[in-house]
Design a protein around this motif. Sequence first.
Motif, short mmCIF file in Angstrom:
data_model
loop_
_atom_site.label_atom_id
_atom_site.label_comp_id
_atom_site.label_asym_id
_atom_site.label_seq_id
_atom_site.Cartn_x
_atom_site.Cartn_y
_atom_site.Cartn_z
N GLY A 13 29.23 -39.14 1.58
CA GLY A 13 29.41 -40.52 1.13
C GLY A 13 30.00 -41.44 2.17
N GLN A 14 29.66 -41.22 3.43
CA GLN A 14 30.24 -42.00 4.52
C GLN A 14 30.09 -43.50 4.29
OE1 GLN A 14 28.42 -41.31 8.32
NE2 GLN A 14 29.56 -42.93 9.34
N GLN A 15 28.90 -43.94 3.89
CA GLN A 15 28.67 -45.38 3.72
C GLN A 15 29.54 -45.96 2.62
OE1 GLN A 15 24.42 -45.80 3.19
NE2 GLN A 15 24.03 -45.77 5.39
N LYS A 19 32.71 -48.75 2.99
CA LYS A 19 32.66 -50.02 2.28
C LYS A 19 33.81 -50.21 1.31
CE LYS A 19 29.21 -53.09 0.29
NZ LYS A 19 27.78 -53.25 -0.07
N TYR A 20 34.21 -49.14 0.59
CA TYR A 20 35.13 -49.32 -0.54
C TYR A 20 36.51 -48.70 -0.35
CZ TYR A 20 30.88 -50.95 -2.71
OH TYR A 20 29.73 -51.65 -2.98
N ASP A 44 28.93 -37.88 8.64
CA ASP A 44 30.10 -38.12 9.48
C ASP A 44 31.32 -38.59 8.69
OD1 ASP A 44 28.79 -37.42 11.85
OD2 ASP A 44 27.96 -39.43 12.09
N SER A 45 31.39 -38.19 7.41
CA SER A 45 32.51 -38.63 6.57
C SER A 45 33.86 -38.24 7.15
CB SER A 45 32.37 -38.02 5.17
OG SER A 45 31.26 -38.52 4.48
N GLY A 223 25.67 -44.61 -10.10
CA GLY A 223 24.40 -43.95 -9.80
C GLY A 223 24.20 -43.58 -8.35
N GLY A 224 25.28 -43.50 -7.59
CA GLY A 224 25.14 -43.28 -6.16
C GLY A 224 24.67 -41.89 -5.78
N THR A 225 25.10 -40.86 -6.53
CA THR A 225 24.74 -39.49 -6.17
C THR A 225 23.39 -39.09 -6.75
OG1 THR A 225 27.08 -38.93 -6.13
CG2 THR A 225 25.53 -37.10 -6.19
N LEU A 226 23.25 -39.27 -8.07
CA LEU A 226 21.97 -39.01 -8.72
C LEU A 226 21.59 -40.28 -9.47
CD1 LEU A 226 22.34 -35.39 -10.18
CD2 LEU A 226 20.88 -36.11 -8.29
#
Length: 340
Positions: A13-15, A19-20, A44-45, A223-226
């Motif tokens: 979840g690097q992005q 961001k958050y 690259d988390s 809904g980020g993962t699935l």
Amino acid sequence: MEKVAIVILNWNGQQMLEKYLPSVLQYSRDEATVYVADNASTDDSIELLRTHYPQVELVLLDKNWGFAEGYNKALSQIDAEYYLLLNSDIEVTHHWLTPLIEYMDAHQDTAACQPKLLSIFDKDRFEYAGASGGFLDKYGYPFCRGRIFETVEADNGQYDDVADILWATGAALMIRSKDFWEVKGFDGRFFAHNEEIDMCWRLRIKGRRIVCIPDSYVYHVGGGTLPKGNPMKTYLNFRNNLTMLYKCLPDEQLNHVMRWRWFLDYLAAWQTLLMNRNFGDFKAIYRARKAFKAWKKDFKADRREIQKWRRVEKIPEQKDFSLLWQYYAKGRKLFSALPQ
């Protein structure tokens, strides 16, 4: 022991972290320690965190354990009075932690709570995953103050009162560590989906309260993962929901509800195929029913233990009506329109 540990479970979840995470650090650092528990990410988390956020504590897990067991393993390494489980795609707000901490400190009968969950894309609208607190209908279908099935309401302050709920969203869940471990945490076999509903229901069976505290609010991507419509998400939701019902329903409701769910699940599968032309979800529902039947025996001991915990015969937040009937037959698409 720390007072509050904010624990963000991460897998590739690097992005989202870029961001958050800054909002979490900006608005939480004076009241909590921020942890990132990493499920063996291959992006690259970890490099990002070590280079740019050295103040974040890292818990490194040896593989992707999923949401449920990933949190179990991470939280077992953290000593805090309160855990605050937070998705990596959450933007928090100024003063968001204080109402949660103050309420929990003042109400020792409360095991867990959640803030109001709003959409990051439309900040005047609730977010699907938890809105202003979760409930179940008589057949195990989850809904929220502010969200029923696909209908997500605008937030006009209509659900801004503190309310007892059946389940708090896993996207932003504060829970006493003592309560978390007394019900043995999340059911790691679920991997992901319904695990927070299952755990909160077990807490309610023990007589512990779950509440929503809308004075605290956060914004969620969701809904980020699935993403929605993913057959694996459909499979996990159906399989885990049936398993949760088997574990938690009282004896006098179990057989009746399971017979109806057999009918309703297959009806949903065929509706998905014939009306939506969605063969992936059609197969996922059949697979979920088959998987539940195969592993049901593994949960017999869990069911016996949970029923022994029962301190509340009738849980008010598990409603007596059919949500499907209210929504589709009677056209009641807002929480405020449902039988109270």
